[in-house]
Enzyme design. Structure first.
Site, short mmCIF file in Angstrom:
data_model
loop_
_atom_site.label_atom_id
_atom_site.label_comp_id
_atom_site.label_asym_id
_atom_site.label_seq_id
_atom_site.Cartn_x
_atom_site.Cartn_y
_atom_site.Cartn_z
N ARG A 103 53.03 36.91 39.45
CA ARG A 103 52.63 36.48 37.98
C ARG A 103 53.81 35.71 37.62
O ARG A 103 53.79 34.63 36.79
CB ARG A 103 52.25 37.66 37.07
CG ARG A 103 50.83 37.94 37.62
CD ARG A 103 50.41 39.26 36.75
NE ARG A 103 49.13 39.80 37.54
CZ ARG A 103 48.43 40.89 37.09
NH1 ARG A 103 49.03 41.71 36.30
NH2 ARG A 103 47.53 41.38 37.57
N TYR A 151 54.88 37.00 52.55
CA TYR A 151 55.71 36.09 52.12
C TYR A 151 56.97 35.97 53.20
O TYR A 151 57.71 35.46 53.28
CB TYR A 151 56.57 36.64 50.74
CG TYR A 151 55.25 36.24 49.66
CD1 TYR A 151 54.78 34.97 49.08
CD2 TYR A 151 54.52 37.61 49.26
CE1 TYR A 151 53.91 35.06 48.52
CE2 TYR A 151 53.60 37.56 48.46
CZ TYR A 151 53.10 36.19 47.89
OH TYR A 151 52.22 36.12 47.10
N LYS A 163 40.18 44.04 46.27
CA LYS A 163 41.19 43.83 45.45
C LYS A 163 41.29 44.56 44.34
O LYS A 163 40.61 44.84 43.42
CB LYS A 163 41.22 42.19 44.85
CG LYS A 163 42.40 41.76 44.23
CD LYS A 163 42.62 40.50 43.85
CE LYS A 163 43.78 40.15 43.23
NZ LYS A 163 43.72 38.72 42.60
N LYS A 195 43.65 43.69 49.39
CA LYS A 195 45.12 43.62 48.64
C LYS A 195 45.19 44.63 47.56
O LYS A 195 44.10 44.94 46.94
CB LYS A 195 44.53 42.08 48.17
CG LYS A 195 45.74 41.50 47.32
CD LYS A 195 45.27 40.36 46.56
CE LYS A 195 46.36 39.72 45.86
NZ LYS A 195 45.99 38.37 45.45
C1 PBG Z 1 45.06 36.31 41.00
C2 PBG Z 1 45.93 36.44 42.09
C3 PBG Z 1 46.65 37.84 42.08
C4 PBG Z 1 47.54 37.36 43.45
C5 PBG Z 1 47.14 36.25 44.00
N1 PBG Z 1 45.97 35.94 43.10
C6 PBG Z 1 46.74 38.94 41.47
C7 PBG Z 1 47.05 38.96 40.11
O1 PBG Z 1 47.96 38.19 39.61
O2 PBG Z 1 46.14 39.60 39.33
C8 PBG Z 1 48.65 38.34 43.75
C9 PBG Z 1 49.56 37.97 44.73
C10 PBG Z 1 50.99 38.55 45.14
O3 PBG Z 1 51.24 39.67 44.19
O4 PBG Z 1 51.54 38.49 45.95
N2 PBG Z 1 43.76 35.74 41.27
#
Ligand code: PBG
Length: 343
Positions: free
Chosen positions: A225, A334, A215, A269
């Site tokens: 977020r 999505y 990640k 990711k």
């Molecule tokens: C954090 C988390 C993130 C995503 C899913 N879980 C990243 C983050 O906010 O730092 C991102 C998923 C997305 O952007 O679709 N544990």
């Protein structure tokens, strides 16, 4: 005068194209649709799709997310409805992400341990109503902390080991609620092994772990977020625990470590900007490998489509196919419902 200009400037080519290519014509197989279909190397199937779903409190609620046109936060009853729809379309699994009430967030994300928190209530309800769909749950603490970090924050530092103990305990609560696959996205060291131990000790030998092994500290998470309500809270960045986008060998070391600790599946990711990582990981370890086409990737395609700058549907299909070409066994996206409907 560079060394090519003589070639470029020379008069009409003396050799015919057949002389140059030796009658090898790569366009031959592209001449018609049936022929293109015949030689097509990669295909998207509904089985490749994992659908991320945002959860909210309440009943009969659906709330749009500004930066993700077409994506809604869903109350548990609505999430059950949509899970039914996804299962009917043949989507194998969904991944849930909660927007936790502000009053339940604290410094350590302690509500992640509550067997009746939003994620766990949703898993129970979905498992009961739609047992045929797989449920994937994240154990990172960010939805539960006031600061929006994935771990416990002490004196300005995300403390590793204490966070690992907590997410391992949260994973057991999630397994009890019906989660089939625990997917830790926090990037703490040692979490896969700790989660595996905790699950096994509680008798959940069959609950799998899909590691967000690689990640990256990415700008593409912005809309997510907003969706889970951490955007305005997050102080600083996540660079002390997510991987530097400049690094690929380090990503391989992360994947290897997670495999050694017991990961059943790996995830990369974000997705499209990191297909080189997908390819190397799939080639190196031959473990089921997934990619997460994250919120920012989705938002870019939707925004350009809304402006009439690209054909959103074609861009969706092309982007999802690119994951398959790179070697993905499946994609968290999505677009899952939209794509499944087309298929
Ligand atoms: C954090 C988390 C993130 C995503 C899913 N879980 C990243 C983050 O906010 O730092 C991102 C998923 C997305 O952007 O679709 N544990």
């Amino acid at each position: 005068m560079n060394k090519f200009s003589r070639t470029v400037n020379r008069p009409a080519a003396r050799r015919s194209v057949d002389e140059i290519t030796g009658s090898r014509r790569l366009r031959r197989t592209r001449k018609s649709d049936w022929s293109r279909r015949l030689v097509r190397e990669n295909h998207l199937r509904v089985d490749d799709l994992i659908w991320p779903v945002f959860l909210m409190e309440g009943e009969n609620c659906q709330e749009p997310i500004d930066a993700m046109p077409g994506v809604m936060r869903l109350s548990v009853d609505q999430a059950v409805r949509q899970a039914e729809r996804a299962a009917r379309l043949g989507i194998p699994a969904i991944a849930t992400f909660p927007n936790i009430a502000s009053s339940m967030r604290d410094e350590t994300g302690s509500h992640s341990l509550d067997p009746d928190n939003l994620i766990n209530r949703a898993s129970r309800a979905i498992k009961e109503a739609v047992p045929e769909i797989g449920i994937i749950t994240d154990v990172a603490l960010d939805p539960f902390t006031v600061h929006g970090h994935d771990g416990i924050l002490r004196d300005g530092e995300i403390v590793n080991d204490e966070t690992v103990m907590q997410i391992a305990a949260a994973a057991v609560r999630q397994a009890e609620a019906g989660s089939d696959i625990i997917a830790p996205s926090d990037m703490m060291d040692g979490r896969i092994g700790a989660i595996r131990d905790a699950l096994d000790q509680s008798g959940f030998h069959d609950v799998a772990i899909m590691s967000y092994a690689t990640k990256f500290a990415s700008a593409f998470y912005g809309p997510y977020r907003e969706a889970i309500g951490t955007g305005d809270r997050l102080k600083g960045d996540k660079k002390t625990y997510y991987i530097d986008p400049a690094n690929a060998d380090e990503a391989l070391r992360e994947a290897e470590q997670d495999i050694l600790e017991g990961a059943d599946m790996l995830m990369v990711k974000p997705g499209l900007p990191y297909l080189d990582i997908v390819h190397r990981i799939r080639d190196t370890y031959a473990l089921p490998t997934f990619a997460y086409q994250v919120s920012g990737e989705y938002a870019m395609i939707k925004a350009a489509d809304a402006n009439g700058w690209i054909d959103g549907e074609k861009a969706m299909i092309e982007s999802l196919l690119a994951f398959k070409r790179a070697g993905c066994d499946g994609i968290l996206t999505y677009f899952a419902l939209e794509m499944a409907e087309l298929l």
